[in-house]
Design an enzyme around this catalytic site. Structure first.
Site, PDB file in Angstrom:
ATOM      1  N   SER A 173      55.936 -45.657  73.044  1.00  0.00           N
ATOM      2  CA  SER A 173      56.963 -44.355  73.259  1.00  0.00           C
ATOM      3  C   SER A 173      56.562 -43.208  72.600  1.00  0.00           C
ATOM      4  O   SER A 173      57.343 -42.193  72.037  1.00  0.00           O
ATOM      5  CB  SER A 173      58.246 -44.687  72.477  1.00  0.00           C
ATOM      6  OG  SER A 173      58.780 -46.030  72.915  1.00  0.00           O
ATOM      7  N   SER A 179      61.646 -45.095  75.082  1.00  0.00           N
ATOM      8  CA  SER A 179      61.651 -45.955  76.108  1.00  0.00           C
ATOM      9  C   SER A 179      61.890 -47.347  75.468  1.00  0.00           C
ATOM     10  O   SER A 179      62.505 -48.178  75.869  1.00  0.00           O
ATOM     11  CB  SER A 179      60.321 -45.761  77.175  1.00  0.00           C
ATOM     12  OG  SER A 179      60.330 -47.118  77.783  1.00  0.00           O
ATOM     13  N   GLU A 180      60.707 -47.574  74.551  1.00  0.00           N
ATOM     14  CA  GLU A 180      60.997 -48.792  74.028  1.00  0.00           C
ATOM     15  C   GLU A 180      61.985 -49.314  73.201  1.00  0.00           C
ATOM     16  O   GLU A 180      62.519 -50.562  73.002  1.00  0.00           O
ATOM     17  CB  GLU A 180      59.630 -49.175  73.174  1.00  0.00           C
ATOM     18  CG  GLU A 180      58.484 -48.740  74.144  1.00  0.00           C
ATOM     19  CD  GLU A 180      57.225 -48.831  73.380  1.00  0.00           C
ATOM     20  OE1 GLU A 180      56.561 -50.130  73.212  1.00  0.00           O
ATOM     21  OE2 GLU A 180      56.384 -47.818  73.131  1.00  0.00           O
ATOM     22  N   SER A 181      62.801 -48.219  72.528  1.00  0.00           N
ATOM     23  CA  SER A 181      63.947 -48.752  71.861  1.00  0.00           C
ATOM     24  C   SER A 181      64.955 -49.297  72.698  1.00  0.00           C
ATOM     25  O   SER A 181      65.516 -50.253  71.886  1.00  0.00           O
ATOM     26  CB  SER A 181      64.499 -47.102  71.268  1.00  0.00           C
ATOM     27  OG  SER A 181      64.928 -46.499  72.146  1.00  0.00           O
ATOM     28  N   GLN A 192      64.752 -51.600  74.451  1.00  0.00           N
ATOM     29  CA  GLN A 192      64.267 -52.916  74.703  1.00  0.00           C
ATOM     30  C   GLN A 192      64.356 -53.737  73.393  1.00  0.00           C
ATOM     31  O   GLN A 192      63.557 -54.974  73.234  1.00  0.00           O
ATOM     32  CB  GLN A 192      63.059 -53.215  75.695  1.00  0.00           C
ATOM     33  CG  GLN A 192      63.124 -54.510  76.226  1.00  0.00           C
ATOM     34  CD  GLN A 192      61.966 -54.556  77.460  1.00  0.00           C
ATOM     35  OE1 GLN A 192      61.587 -53.458  77.906  1.00  0.00           O
ATOM     36  NE2 GLN A 192      61.550 -55.747  77.750  1.00  0.00           N
TER      37      GLN A 192
END
Ligand code: FES
Ligand code: FES
Length: 947
Positions: free
Chosen positions: A702, A873-875, A877
């Site tokens: 991210s 972005s990754e947070s 998921q």
């Protein structure tokens, strides 16, 4: 070979054409050969709808429709016939405006399908839109589907005359800031027009000299290679060469360099061959590659290559690989090759004895497949100045060059990576294996080469999320305050060590995040096995951690008799509380976020209770988490150049994976150059070619919005300073040239020096540049007869700092949600046959993902971030899967400990519960006593301190 050709007359996009094709050709083969490359091939098996076209107004999946079965004079429509850049169809405009386009690979299929829907039903309900896409198998892996439905509804209103094109077009307000708005992505126009070239489209433009490649893959998990027989294949028509490991000019081993500050690492990182020669380490390893003049010839010959094996024991779980009697997967390394302990506070064993309540469980997560709609594809050729040109889906362009140089036998300066438009990756293309494979084939043949994997080949070749097995327990006092956490996680990273060290340290950051857990003893261990290798996947390392910790939070709340939502409120970190790694959290918005979510939680809980029937059970689940942004010793460089016409070009390698590197670059540049009063179209993006763009680092961790954002600010300040005249106005391009002032400026940002490592003996430290926080709420319905769980509603409260672009961030959130639902309920990669296809591996379709989904932004400015933002972005998921599992528990009283929560698993657990049996996962035998290992690391830490 005798070839029969068939001639037909078709009306293609309104024009009568005669066409010829072979008997076995599909409609997709024919259309793509005619240059209609909006027809995208994803699964090539009728499962994804990316190849959808209209035949006489009906939606047809052209990959499974034989061209000869289309009757004479049929009207065939593809996206090329829908609208133009100057006159978009309402659907195309709506897809841009409402964020229905991310990677865009599914877009042509959805647009054609939607066109047919609106012809048949001009006024559909949202559910009718969903049913239509479900019936026609249109699958999207990026968007979470909701923006696509929003777009169809908006376009339908225009087509009925109830709204205008103006109404559904985003309007840039002259002079207004675009940062933080829903300004659409610059790249979406080409994608809705179907003129955006992906790897396979680029391959179709290569010269007649180009060779097509087909891979020979291992069909066993673990074996010695006794021989490879390929004479027959090499003598088949059109075959130019069968390439084996002997043809690789370099070391043939990808160089995976453990980053600084690694955990305890007992390997050399030299374990991933490009083409296997002595041993097969996993199902899907490439043993040989056939190069031929046509793809068909290459594929037919590949089937004739025989590999003679001596099979070895196959270890497909951590427990098998870590067992005392297991042989080594890689001779040079023990199977358990990484260890990272975590100590916080006092001895948890004592604290558990005195704590009022405790909960304990053993959890596992699967080797989740990434499931992009586009299978992997790459091309390579010798370019000018003897440089090896590699076109690929890499999200780590410069990093891949470093990894593959020695292995293919070229210096880094002789390798140039260009990113094709990417039809989805979500992390797998961090690996250098595909660029390396095409490069060695181009070097072995001295010809341009192209390789596009079939979907099953892609599934078996590309890495997956690492599977995990965790024993853990959590305790609290009588008021529900958490007192202690213990965990022992075994990570099955599969055959190769790609990204293994980073993954290990990620896992120990998120058990207990974002709470105040005062005392922790934990250990993460990673092993080689014969499973597919672990590689980056969005939220890398955190879903495994949250699987244990967010399940335990609910379990402990139940033990303490406290509502799980309020239990989280009690324990959410407050100013001054320390993270699991004994550092301050960088921000403390946790309680504000819970306060924002509480009204939804209360309402949904009440409604769920009321909805329960004998056949259907309803429940609501929460999960709280987030992710870290970037890493230490990181840097990103970009360049800004003033052009003759007053516009500015931005050069970077912020890889565009569909996440929005284009809009991210535009928004940062626009904000940083506000003083120049540029319009958005005066900012040109030059991206993702290492021959022309500086090293902006990988699209991972991210990090990109944060790192490239700061680099843009630095470059912009330099450019503005150079342009600024003494009176404060700005020089034009010609004035700059006249005065001999350079027009191009580089900005390089390095992560701050106070960003330390995670200590390998204690687990203390930060090792990131930022943090974000995500709170999820899911409502599920469980069918009592079948055990099937369905997510009905989903809310996300997120705090990622100031939102840079609402459309892109919402897209990441909803896309992340859809991956979480898939991870929780259906996705897997375990059965090599069933999980080799997109549908078999459990990719969620539109009816699996809730339409009632929303993101609420709590925007705590990040003082350390560019424009007070940070990565996100990754947070999204990281932990959503546990909200789904917690909702299943709330609905049924059964807890699912091992993913995926398939209907039969839920049903079996419900039956057991009805029989009054305890439903519990057996404790994993991870091959060692955790506290013995922790004593060892404690002693090491003490000894190192004394030195
Ligand atoms: Fe045709 Fe997937 S349905 S490519
Ligand atoms: Fe749908 Fe990427 S935008 S698959």
């Amino acid at each position: 070979m005798f070839v029969t050709m068939i001639k037909r007359n078709f009306v293609i996009n309104g024009t009568l054409k005669f066409v010829t094709f072979e008997e076995g050709d599909t409609l997709a083969d024919l259309l793509r050969r005619l240059g209609l490359r909006s027809v995208k091939i994803g699964c090539n098996a009728g499962q994804c709808g990316s190849c959808s076209v209209l035949v006489d107004g009906d939606v047809v999946r052209s990959c499974i429709k034989k061209a000869k079965d289309i009757k004479e004079h049929s009207a065939i429509e593809t996206l090329e016939g829908m609208g133009t850049a100057k006159a978009l169809h309402p659907l195309q405009q709506a897809f841009i405006t409402y964020g229905a386009v991310q990677c865009g690979f599914c877009t042509p299929g959805f647009l054609m399908s939607a066109k047919a829907l609106l012809q048949a039903n001009p006024n559909p309900t949202r559910q009718e839109v969903r049913e239509w896409f479900n019936k026609h198998r249109n699958i999207c892996r990026c968007t979470g589907y909701k923006p696509i439905v929003d777009s169809v509804m908006a376009a339908a209103a225009v087509m009925r005359g109830e709204a205008s094109m103006e109404d559904i077009t985003y309007h840039y307000e002259e002079g207004a800031d675009i940062y933080g708005t829903s300004h659409p992505r610059p790249g979406s126009l080409a994608k809705v027009l179907g003129v955006c070239d992906y790897g396979e489209d680029f391959a179709a433009q290569m010269s007649d000299e180009a060779l097509h490649l087909a891979v020979v893959q291992a069909k066993v998990h673990h074996a010695n290679i006794l021989g490879i027989e390929y004479n027959e294949a090499e003598n088949m028509p059109g075959v130019v060469k069968v390439i084996t490991a002997a043809d690789v000019k370099g070391s043939n081993i990808l160089r995976i360099i453990p980053p600084l500050g690694s955990p305890h690492y007992y390997s050399d990182g030299l374990d991933h061959p490009i083409i296997c020669d002595k041993k097969i380490f996993r199902y899907g390893d490439v043993v040989a590659v056939v190069a031929a003049h046509t793809r068909k010839q290459a594929r037919m010959a590949a089937e004739k290559v025989k590999v003679i094996y001596e099979e070895l024991p196959a270890y497909l779980t951590f427990m098998e690989a870590a067992a005392k009697d297991a042989i080594r997967v890689h001779e040079q390394s023990p199977n358990v090759y990484i260890e990272q302990p975590l100590f916080k506070g006092g001895d948890t064993r004592e604290i558990f004895k005195t704590s009022e309540y405790s909960a304990e469980g053993s959890f596992s997560t699967t080797r989740q497949p990434h499931l992009p709609i586009e299978p992997d594809t790459a091309q390579a050729y010798w370019g000018e100045d003897g440089v090896m040109m590699i076109h690929c889906k890499s999200q780590n362009l410069y990093g891949n060059i470093a990894a593959l140089a020695d292995s293919i036998g070229l210096s880094k300066g002789k390798i140039r990576l260009v990113q094709n438009t990417v039809g989805g990756s979500f992390g797998y293309s961090m690996s250098a294996q595909m660029p390396a494979l095409v490069a060695v084939c181009a070097m072995a043949t001295d010809k341009p080469v192209s390789l596009t994997l079939s979907y099953p080949e892609h599934q078996h070749y590309t890495g997956k999320r690492s599977a995990s097995y965790t024993n853990a327990r959590l305790a609290c006092d009588k008021d529900g305050k958490i007192t202690a956490l213990e965990f022992h996680m075994g990570i099955d990273h599969g055959a190769y060590s790609d990204a293994s060290t980073t993954l290990t340290t990620k896992t120990i950051r998120f058990l207990g995040y974002p709470y105040n857990v005062p005392n922790i003893r934990g250990l993460s261990q990673m092993c080689f096995s014969n499973g597919n290798f672990g590689i980056a996947f969005r939220a890398f390392g955190s879903p495994q951690a949250y699987m244990a910790s967010e399940s335990l939070i609910d379990m402990l709340a139940a033990e303490a008799g406290i509502d799980p939502f309020e239990f989280r409120y009690i324990n959410a970190a407050r100013e001054g509380d320390l993270s699991p790694n004994s550092m301050s959290y960088r921000n403390y918005p946790m309680r504000e976020m819970l306060d924002l979510m509480r009204p939804y939680y209360k309402q949904w809980k009440e409604e769920a209770k009321r909805k329960n029937t004998a056949d259907k059970k309803y429940g609501v689940g929460v999960s709280f988490g987030g992710y870290h942004v970037g890493k230490s010793h990181d840097s990103a460089e970009v360049a800004l150049e003033l052009n003759e016409d007053g516009s500015v070009s931005h050069y970077n390698t912020w890889e565009e994976m569909g996440q929005g590197a284009d809009i991210g670059t535009l928004a940062h540049t626009y904000r940083c150059l506000r003083e120049l009063n540029l319009r958005p179209e005066q900012i040109h993006l030059v991206q993702n070619d290492t021959g022309t763009c500086p090293n902006t680092g990988s699209a991972s961790s991210s990090r990109s919005h944060h790192m490239a954002g700061w680099a843009t600010k630095i470059a912009a300040d330099k450019l503005l300073d150079a342009m600024r005249k003494p009176d404060g106005s700005f020089r034009s391009y010609s004035e700059m040239i006249r005065e001999g002032i350079p027009t191009k400026y580089f900005g390089k940002y390095e992560s701050p020096s106070d960003v330390g490592h995670i200590d390998k003996n204690t687990g203390h430290g930060f090792d990131s540049v930022g943090q974000n926080f995500i709170l999820n709420l899911a409502e599920v319905e469980v069918d009592v007869k079948t055990g099937k769980a369905k997510v009905l509603r989903y809310r996300i409260v997120s705090d990622i700092g100031i939102v840079g672009n609402r459309l892109a961030v919402t897209g990441q959130a909803l896309g992340g949600m859809s991956h979480c639902v898939g991870f929780a309920l259906t996705e897997n990669y375990e059965d090599m046959k069933r999980h080799g296809t997109m549908a078999g591996a459990g990719i969620p379709s539109i009816n699996d993902i809730p339409d009632d989904a929303e993101v609420v932004f709590n925007e705590t400015p990040r003082e350390y971030g560019p424009q007070n933002s940070t990565g996100c972005s990754e947070s999204y998921q990281s932990c959503g899967h546990v909200a789904v599992l917690n909702a299943i528990y709330d609905a049924t009283g059964v807890r699912i400990y091992t993913l995926p929560a398939a209907p039969e698993k839920i049903k079996e657990a419900m039956n057991a519960l009805n029989r009054g049996e305890a439903v519990r996962q057996e404790r994993w035998d991870l091959g060692c006593d955790m506290f013995e290992r922790l004593n060892h690391f404690e002693a090491k830490a003490t000894a190192e301190k004394l030195k």
